[in-house]
Design a protein around this motif. Structure first.
Motif, PDB file in Angstrom:
ATOM      1  N   THR A   1      67.535   8.545   6.146  1.00  0.00           N
ATOM      2  CA  THR A   1      66.699   7.365   5.922  1.00  0.00           C
ATOM      3  C   THR A   1      65.523   7.390   6.889  1.00  0.00           C
ATOM      4  O   THR A   1      65.611   7.942   7.985  1.00  0.00           O
ATOM      5  N   ASN A   2      64.429   6.793   6.451  1.00  0.00           N
ATOM      6  CA  ASN A   2      63.241   6.620   7.287  1.00  0.00           C
ATOM      7  C   ASN A   2      62.511   5.395   6.763  1.00  0.00           C
ATOM      8  O   ASN A   2      61.453   5.490   6.146  1.00  0.00           O
ATOM      9  N   HIS A   3      63.150   4.236   6.971  1.00  0.00           N
ATOM     10  CA  HIS A   3      62.666   3.014   6.342  1.00  0.00           C
ATOM     11  C   HIS A   3      61.393   2.503   7.016  1.00  0.00           C
ATOM     12  O   HIS A   3      61.154   2.722   8.203  1.00  0.00           O
ATOM     13  N   GLN A  17      53.886   3.668   6.062  1.00  0.00           N
ATOM     14  CA  GLN A  17      54.420   4.983   5.709  1.00  0.00           C
ATOM     15  C   GLN A  17      53.300   5.985   5.447  1.00  0.00           C
ATOM     16  O   GLN A  17      52.178   5.618   5.075  1.00  0.00           O
ATOM     17  N   ASP A  53      56.081  11.079   5.696  1.00  0.00           N
ATOM     18  CA  ASP A  53      57.343  10.328   5.644  1.00  0.00           C
ATOM     19  C   ASP A  53      58.012  10.506   4.291  1.00  0.00           C
ATOM     20  O   ASP A  53      59.227  10.709   4.202  1.00  0.00           O
ATOM     21  N   SER A  80      59.244  14.332   3.716  1.00  0.00           N
ATOM     22  CA  SER A  80      60.484  14.722   4.403  1.00  0.00           C
ATOM     23  C   SER A  80      61.708  14.218   3.652  1.00  0.00           C
ATOM     24  O   SER A  80      62.730  14.910   3.576  1.00  0.00           O
ATOM     25  N   ILE A  81      61.604  13.015   3.092  1.00  0.00           N
ATOM     26  CA  ILE A  81      62.706  12.468   2.311  1.00  0.00           C
ATOM     27  C   ILE A  81      62.877  13.231   1.004  1.00  0.00           C
ATOM     28  O   ILE A  81      64.001  13.597   0.610  1.00  0.00           O
ATOM     29  N   ASN A 127      60.353   5.090   0.236  1.00  0.00           N
ATOM     30  CA  ASN A 127      60.557   6.549   0.152  1.00  0.00           C
ATOM     31  C   ASN A 127      61.992   6.878  -0.254  1.00  0.00           C
ATOM     32  O   ASN A 127      62.236   7.766  -1.082  1.00  0.00           O
ATOM     33  N   TYR A 128      62.940   6.156   0.307  1.00  0.00           N
ATOM     34  CA  TYR A 128      64.356   6.381  -0.012  1.00  0.00           C
ATOM     35  C   TYR A 128      64.650   6.015  -1.470  1.00  0.00           C
ATOM     36  O   TYR A 128      65.252   6.796  -2.224  1.00  0.00           O
TER      37      TYR A 128
END
Length: 259
Positions: A94-96, A102, A106, A109-110, A157-158
């Motif tokens: 995760t990278n919220h 963002q 970002d 990478s996800i 992104n997630y």
């Protein structure tokens, strides 16, 4: 009439992100049905600890510690295993953050981990599976998320990558269907895992999820792993191209129990 075959005895199954959480639970669930495991994780030490526990219970386990965003390493890993019955694309991060905060990096990478690595792994595993004997030749299960269809703020992104997992799964089902290879995705709700440790520390958020879930609780990893193990089995031979919610009813529930 012969009953459904839920056994995975003698079947080689690859699982990514298997050191902890959902991946480790899936490894235990598949091992309990007799599967031979090939486990991957970027954290080699944690992966070996999980593998040792499985071996102590009698499972056959081999491990590979590498970064799934190294797509050549993904290809080499799969090409070094034959035969292959199952692939479980589980690894995730995760990278919220709010969309305004963002960057393309970002998102990239996800997507590298959640979409492109599963694509490479499924492509290479599918090549091996097609050589299996019989009308049923393999299974691919990828882990999506409730966020794919019901995102909350700050998870763009997630959520979008997990929606892409669902689309990739349907395409794999279409491409491999006549080969006897079934591809499906699981969309878990909120699960008690290491990756969720930060949000689990927010008592208010935990209560909101409980109040908005008919089951009124978060899932144990084993409750997500069990349907994955089923989808790996020959009993799931006519389930293909599906995004299956395993979320305690959350996605179908529009009200809140908060009083």
């Amino acid at each position: 009439m012969r009953g459904p075959n839920f056994s995975l005895a003698g079947k080689t199954i690859l699982i990514t992100g298997a050191a902890r959480g959902l991946g480790a639970a899936m490894a235990h669930a598949c091992a309990a049905q007799g599967a031979q495991l090939r486990l991957q994780d970027i954290n080699g030490e944690a992966l070996e600890a999980t593998a040792d526990g499985l071996r102590a219970d009698g499972a056959t386990v081999r491990t590979a510690a590498f970064d799934l965003t190294d797509f050549d390493a993904c290809t080499d890993w799969v090409q070094g295993i034959d035969p292959i019955w199952g692939l479980i694309n589980n690894a995730g991060i995760t990278n919220h953050g709010h969309v305004l905060d963002q960057t393309v990096g970002d998102y990239r990478s996800i997507y590298d981990l959640h979409v492109f690595a599963p694509f490479v792994l499924a492509r290479e595993a599918g090549r091996v599976m097609r050589a299996n004997q019989g009308p049923q030749r393999g299974r691919i299960v990828s882990i999506s998320s409730i966020a794919a269809t019901h995102p909350r703020p700050g998870v763009g992104n997630y959520a979008s990558s997990k929606a892409a997992v669902a689309g990739l799964t349907r395409s794999l089902a279409a491409d491999f269907g006549t080969d006897g290879i079934c591809a499906n995705a699981i969309a878990p709700g909120y699960v008690l895992t290491e990756m969720n440790r930060k949000i689990l520390g927010d008592e208010g958020f935990v209560r909101r999820i409980e109040n908005r879930t008919p089951a009124a609780r978060w899932a144990d990893p084993a409750e997500i792993a069990a349907p994955v193990a089923f989808l790996m089995s020959e009993a799931a031979s006519y389930i293909n191209g599906q995004l299956i919610a395993v979320d305690g009813g959350m996605n179908a529930f529009l009200q809140s129990n908060e009083g």
